[in-house]
Design an enzyme around this catalytic site. Structure first.
Site, PDB file in Angstrom:
ATOM      1  CE1 TYR A  53      -2.877  -3.174   1.022  1.00  0.00           C
ATOM      2  CE2 TYR A  53      -4.405  -1.348   0.805  1.00  0.00           C
ATOM      3  CZ  TYR A  53      -4.157  -2.693   0.846  1.00  0.00           C
ATOM      4  OH  TYR A  53      -5.183  -3.577   0.719  1.00  0.00           O
TER       5      TYR A  53
ATOM      6  CE  LYS B  27       1.129 -17.792   0.525  1.00  0.00           C
ATOM      7  NZ  LYS B  27       0.447 -19.078   0.707  1.00  0.00           N
TER       8      LYS B  27
ATOM      9  CG  ASP C 246      -2.375 -20.083   2.343  1.00  0.00           C
ATOM     10  OD1 ASP C 246      -1.578 -19.496   3.091  1.00  0.00           O
ATOM     11  OD2 ASP C 246      -2.083 -21.134   1.755  1.00  0.00           O
TER      12      ASP C 246
ATOM     13  CG  ASP D 160      -7.810  -4.192   2.462  1.00  0.00           C
ATOM     14  OD1 ASP D 160      -8.948  -4.070   2.930  1.00  0.00           O
ATOM     15  OD2 ASP D 160      -7.444  -3.640   1.414  1.00  0.00           O
TER      16      ASP D 160
END
Ligand code: NAI
Length: 404
Positions: free
Chosen positions: A150, A217, A271, A295
């Site tokens: 971002y 991740k 995930d 988000d």
């Protein structure tokens, strides 16, 4: 930015009996939901403290209304007011189309360094949910607000700058990228990670929560997301070793039974986390995540407990706090008195708790639960329940006011 002579955020939280709260009513459905929210907050405060505490509301302009009146989407007076009084609550703001500021929300986060986006997600009985046991959902997301993908470091496919970066990577770093690619950079720093995780652990301590899960991740992006996990654990060890234990320690030293008063620090791959919040929501409490994961998981979690219309949020830094509805301006229903004011009302409940006004927050929350429990719902929720009658925005507000 801190001006001399004004109270600090923590002084306001400790001392103020009559704080000035800046409110930005917002665009689209903003004025409708702000109007109801202010009435609900004032009545909750009055019920809790009589005349001894009172909020002084100070209106400030931002968004389309500011542009209409002042020719500026985010006037300097508004920035100065928030800077002075530290705490604000805002309705949704339309993203300006065509030039100027990219997003007012992003600008506010940057100006005031609001590094934690905090979103509590809990179930209220009576709200439609796709889960069999939605009452098990009670989590608070801490989303890092300042960096990750971002930060806006991107180059368009085919542009001179993209080709320059691709050339540099090829010549200097021996990395080959397809020359037609767009390129973006994902910075994640130890300082920003640690300030987010610190605020998440502090919140867990203050609110007697049981665990903080680092969502990342890191199996793929080792030096950004993996580092986020490592720095999170490091911070817990360095600053909170007396009140935290890791999940590994829980297994090895405590046979899986959490000792009283300890907060468990754990981590999950992003995930898998999406599966976990649906299959085993009771195992998760506070979630600390980098910007993009935060988000995604915010909306997924909101969907489990009624959607964005009932999801509150706040952006908080060391010196300022802005509470906000998490949904947009809903232009399709603006001005029709059918919007759900719950997201902003529950953000105001967070604000009362943030001020330390627990009694008023409790009154607001139990009135809200009671109203929803009576099947009094606005159209966005009622439409998901067969035979339910939809209340208008004001009508819902009045039902809630009667239940305070
Ligand atoms: P949106 O959240 O405004 O609307 C999406 C859908 O949800 C619409 O069908 C709308 O009617 C419904 N909805 C949203 N809030 C509702 C509520 N309180 N009660 C009942 N129904 C509700 O998202 P959209 O359409 O993508 O964005 C519209 C504008 O809002 C854009 O200018 C966007 O940039 C801005 N926006 C502002 C945000 C903020 O200020 N925090 C956040 C998201 C979008």
């Amino acid at each position: 930015m801190i001006k001399e002579g004004t109270l600090t955020l923590s002084e306001i939280r400790k001392a103020a009996l009559n704080p000035v709260i800046i409110y930005i009513e917002g665009d689209g459905i903003g004025p409708e939901i702000s109007n109801v929210t202010i009435k609900v907050v004032d009545k909750s405060v009055e019920r809790a403290y009589g005349q001894s505490r009172k909020i002084t509301w100070q209106d400030a302009l931002a968004g389309e209304k500011a542009y209409r009146l002042k020719g500026d989407y985010l006037p300097q007076e508004t920035i100065d007011l928030i800077d002075k009084y530290r705490i604000a609550i805002k309705g949704p703001l339309a993203t300006p189309v065509g030039g100027g500021i990219r997003s007012i929300n992003v600008a506010l986060r940057k100006i005031f360094e609001l590094y934690s986006c905090i979103r509590p997600v809990r179930y209220f009985s009576g709200v439609p949910s796709p889960l069999k046991n939605p009452q098990k959902v009670d989590m608070v997301i801490f989303r890092e607000n300042m960096e990750d993908v971002y930060s806006g470091i991107e180059w368009k496919s085919g542009s001179g700058d993209a080709l320059k970066v691709i050339g540099f990577l090829k010549d200097e770093m021996k990395v080959t990228i397809d020359e037609t690619s767009g390129v973006g950079i994902k910075p994640i720093s130890p300082a920003k990670t640690k300030q987010l995780v610190r605020s998440a652990i502090r919140y867990a301590i203050e609110n007697k929560r049981s665990s903080v899960t680092l969502m990342h991740k890191g199996n793929i992006m080792k030096f950004t997301e993996g580092a986020f996990r490592d720095w999170g654990y490091e911070l817990a060890r360095e600053e909170f070793s007396d009140v935290t234990i890791t999940e590994k320690e829980l297994r090895e030293k405590y046979s899986g039974i959490a000792p009283a008063g300890k907060i468990i620090i754990k981590d999950r791959i992003a995930d898998a986390m999406f599966q976990e919040i649906i299959l085993r929501p009771e195992n998760y409490d506070i979630i600390a995540a980098p910007n993009l994961n935060g988000d995604y998981i915010s909306d997924a979690l909101a969907a489990l407990v009624g959607g964005l219309g009932v999801a509150p949020g706040a952006n908080i830094g060391d010196n300022h706090a802005i509470f906000e509805a998490t949904h947009g301006t809903a232009p399709d229903i603006a001005g029709r008195d059918i919007a759900n004011p719950s997201s902003l009302i529950l953000s105001a409940e967070m604000m009362l708790r943030f001020l330390g006004w627990k009694e008023a927050a409790d009154i607001l929350l139990s009135g809200f639960s009671k109203t929803i429990g009576e099947g009094k719902l606005t159209g966005d929720l009622a439409s998901q329940i067969e035979g339910a009658k939809a209340l208008g925005c004001l009508e819902f507000g009045n039902a809630l006011l009667n239940n305070l």
